[in-house]
Scaffold this motif. Structure first.
Motif, PDB file in Angstrom:
ATOM      1  N   ARG A  56       0.852  -1.173   0.000  1.00 33.08           N
ATOM      2  CA  ARG A  56       0.000   0.000   0.000  1.00 33.08           C
ATOM      3  C   ARG A  56       0.896   1.234   0.000  1.00 33.08           C
ATOM      4  N   VAL A  57       0.482   2.245  -0.746  1.00 33.95           N
ATOM      5  CA  VAL A  57       1.267   3.473  -0.870  1.00 33.95           C
ATOM      6  C   VAL A  57       0.377   4.663  -0.542  1.00 33.95           C
ATOM      7  N   ARG A  58       0.847   5.531   0.327  1.00 32.81           N
ATOM      8  CA  ARG A  58       0.161   6.783   0.645  1.00 32.81           C
ATOM      9  C   ARG A  58       1.087   7.932   0.277  1.00 32.81           C
ATOM     10  N   THR A  59       0.563   8.883  -0.453  1.00 32.94           N
ATOM     11  CA  THR A  59       1.400   9.995  -0.923  1.00 32.94           C
ATOM     12  C   THR A  59       1.201  11.220  -0.038  1.00 32.94           C
ATOM     13  N   GLU A  60       2.317  11.867   0.261  1.00 34.14           N
ATOM     14  CA  GLU A  60       2.329  13.115   1.004  1.00 34.14           C
ATOM     15  C   GLU A  60       3.246  14.077   0.259  1.00 34.14           C
ATOM     16  N   PRO A  61       3.191  15.362   0.604  1.00 30.44           N
ATOM     17  CA  PRO A  61       4.119  16.287  -0.057  1.00 30.44           C
ATOM     18  C   PRO A  61       5.570  15.859   0.176  1.00 30.44           C
ATOM     19  N   HIS A  62       6.268  15.628  -0.910  1.00 28.55           N
ATOM     20  CA  HIS A  62       7.706  15.335  -0.890  1.00 28.55           C
ATOM     21  C   HIS A  62       8.053  13.921  -0.408  1.00 28.55           C
ATOM     22  N   ARG A  63       7.054  13.043  -0.237  1.00 28.45           N
ATOM     23  CA  ARG A  63       7.395  11.680   0.152  1.00 28.45           C
ATOM     24  C   ARG A  63       6.218  10.749  -0.072  1.00 28.45           C
ATOM     25  N   VAL A  64       6.506   9.443  -0.076  1.00 28.29           N
ATOM     26  CA  VAL A  64       5.470   8.415  -0.104  1.00 28.29           C
ATOM     27  C   VAL A  64       5.681   7.511   1.108  1.00 28.29           C
ATOM     28  N   ILE A  65       4.599   6.935   1.621  1.00 32.29           N
ATOM     29  CA  ILE A  65       4.661   6.012   2.744  1.00 32.29           C
ATOM     30  C   ILE A  65       4.363   4.610   2.217  1.00 32.29           C
ATOM     31  N   LEU A  66       5.305   3.700   2.394  1.00 31.45           N
ATOM     32  CA  LEU A  66       5.127   2.310   1.953  1.00 31.45           C
ATOM     33  C   LEU A  66       4.682   1.461   3.143  1.00 31.45           C
ATOM     34  N   THR A  67       3.652   0.668   2.952  1.00 34.56           N
ATOM     35  CA  THR A  67       3.137  -0.202   3.998  1.00 34.56           C
ATOM     36  C   THR A  67       2.926  -1.595   3.426  1.00 34.56           C
ATOM     37  N   ASP A  76       8.360 -15.318  11.191  1.00 34.68           N
ATOM     38  CA  ASP A  76       7.014 -14.755  11.261  1.00 34.68           C
ATOM     39  C   ASP A  76       6.908 -13.531  10.350  1.00 34.68           C
ATOM     40  N   TRP A  77       5.674 -13.250   9.943  1.00 33.31           N
ATOM     41  CA  TRP A  77       5.430 -12.060   9.135  1.00 33.31           C
ATOM     42  C   TRP A  77       5.718 -10.809   9.961  1.00 33.31           C
ATOM     43  N   LYS A  78       6.277  -9.809   9.319  1.00 32.58           N
ATOM     44  CA  LYS A  78       6.621  -8.556   9.978  1.00 32.58           C
ATOM     45  C   LYS A  78       5.969  -7.400   9.229  1.00 32.58           C
ATOM     46  N   ASP A  79       5.332  -6.500   9.983  1.00 37.82           N
ATOM     47  CA  ASP A  79       4.705  -5.318   9.385  1.00 37.82           C
ATOM     48  C   ASP A  79       5.747  -4.221   9.192  1.00 37.82           C
ATOM     49  N   GLU A  80       5.689  -3.588   8.024  1.00 31.33           N
ATOM     50  CA  GLU A  80       6.585  -2.479   7.718  1.00 31.33           C
ATOM     51  C   GLU A  80       5.764  -1.274   7.269  1.00 31.33           C
ATOM     52  N   SER A  81       6.154  -0.106   7.711  1.00 31.93           N
ATOM     53  CA  SER A  81       5.549   1.142   7.247  1.00 31.93           C
ATOM     54  C   SER A  81       6.560   2.254   7.464  1.00 31.93           C
ATOM     55  N   TYR A  82       7.019   2.871   6.395  1.00 31.24           N
ATOM     56  CA  TYR A  82       8.067   3.883   6.511  1.00 31.24           C
ATOM     57  C   TYR A  82       8.015   4.808   5.297  1.00 31.24           C
ATOM     58  N   PRO A  83       8.579   6.016   5.447  1.00 26.61           N
ATOM     59  CA  PRO A  83       8.554   6.967   4.338  1.00 26.61           C
ATOM     60  C   PRO A  83       9.741   6.787   3.394  1.00 26.61           C
ATOM     61  N   VAL A  84       9.494   7.097   2.149  1.00 23.34           N
ATOM     62  CA  VAL A  84      10.555   7.230   1.153  1.00 23.34           C
ATOM     63  C   VAL A  84      10.426   8.650   0.596  1.00 23.34           C
ATOM     64  N   TYR A  85      11.446   9.434   0.801  1.00 23.89           N
ATOM     65  CA  TYR A  85      11.389  10.832   0.378  1.00 23.89           C
ATOM     66  C   TYR A  85      11.653  10.957  -1.124  1.00 23.89           C
ATOM     67  N   LEU A  86      11.085  12.014  -1.690  1.00 15.43           N
ATOM     68  CA  LEU A  86      11.199  12.278  -3.125  1.00 15.43           C
ATOM     69  C   LEU A  86      12.056  13.513  -3.363  1.00 15.43           C
ATOM     70  N   ASP A  87      12.725  13.519  -4.506  1.00 12.33           N
ATOM     71  CA  ASP A  87      13.460  14.690  -4.961  1.00 12.33           C
ATOM     72  C   ASP A  87      13.053  14.932  -6.407  1.00 12.33           C
ATOM     73  N   TRP A  88      13.132  16.172  -6.829  1.00 12.75           N
ATOM     74  CA  TRP A  88      12.727  16.522  -8.192  1.00 12.75           C
ATOM     75  C   TRP A  88      13.845  17.322  -8.847  1.00 12.75           C
ATOM     76  N   THR A  89      14.125  16.988 -10.110  1.00 12.57           N
ATOM     77  CA  THR A  89      15.121  17.748 -10.872  1.00 12.57           C
ATOM     78  C   THR A  89      14.483  18.244 -12.161  1.00 12.57           C
ATOM     79  N   ALA A  90      14.976  19.379 -12.643  1.00  7.24           N
ATOM     80  CA  ALA A  90      14.435  19.976 -13.859  1.00  7.24           C
ATOM     81  C   ALA A  90      14.880  19.172 -15.086  1.00  7.24           C
ATOM     82  N   CYS A  91      13.979  19.009 -16.030  1.00  4.77           N
ATOM     83  CA  CYS A  91      14.298  18.349 -17.305  1.00  4.77           C
ATOM     84  C   CYS A  91      14.749  19.404 -18.320  1.00  4.77           C
TER      85      CYS A  91
END
Length: 207
Positions: A56-67, A76-91
């Motif tokens: 599952r992915v939740r989007t926030e300004p400048h990052r996404v949360i992966l769950t 045993d199964w392990k629950d994970e939920s953490y942010p992955v930050y985004l960066d943007w570069t000009a094309c």
């Protein structure tokens, strides 16, 4: 899972490649309009039409949360939920290109693709090679044959023999794909046999 001739790298001393891991590509999410803040979506991986993993992915300004949930071996199964930050570069031609910032501790590399193990991280953190970097000629032929097997719905692995024509596929298409598949298999098996003979074994020992 893998095995000799299955498309994974079975040969001695081989290391994992990017094809051995599930991945997420920020460029694909951008193209599909999934990076706008304040939305939630699911992402799945399928094999032969069946879902084998999802997050599952939740989007926030400048990052996404992966769950998601994961486990290693028989743990045993392990629950994970953490942010992955985004960066943007000009094309060069306008607009912006998104990047993931690798969430592995001490990394933070700007990358387009993350690979899923215990966490999603860049290929440098997992020490993954691209398939072409580790691939022999017969590995490449086996991989091409396995791609055709996937199109035909056959069991992965060139040592598993041919299957039947998929329902709804034209005979001309089926015969063309089968001929290509068989040619790739012959080349791959010849390469395997040559490799094994150098090591004092024969291809029959593995069939």
């Amino acid at each position: 899972m893998g095995g000799m001739g299955s498309g994974r790298h079975w040969y001695w001393g081989a290391k994992d490649t990017t094809d051995d891991y599930r991945s997420i590509d920020v460029r694909r999410w951008k193209r599909d309009g999934l990076l706008s803040p304040h939305q939630s979506f699911g992402w799945q991986w399928s094999r032969h039409g069946e879902v084998v993993a999802s997050i599952r992915v939740r989007t926030e300004p400048h990052r996404v949360i992966l769950t998601y949930r994961h486990r290693s071996g028989g743990d045993d199964w392990k629950d994970e939920s953490y942010p992955v930050y985004l960066d943007w570069t000009a094309c060069n031609l306008g607009g912006q290109r998104p990047w993931f910032l690798c969430p592995a501790r001490g990394c933070g590399r700007r990358v387009a693709i993350l690979y899923g193990g215990g966490i999603f991280a860049c290929r440098h953190c997992y020490q993954l090679a691209y398939p072409s970097q580790r691939e022999t000629g017969y590995d490449r032929m086996a991989r091409r044959a396995d791609r055709i097997r996937d199109k035909l719905g056959w069991e992965p692995g060139i040592l598993n023999g041919n299957g039947w024509k998929p329902k709804g596929m034209h005979w001309n298409t089926f015969e063309r794909l089968t001929a290509q598949h068989d040619a790739f298999v012959q080349i791959s098996l010849a390469g395997m046999a040559a490799k094994l003979n150098l090591l004092g074994e024969s291809i029959e020992d593995w069939i």
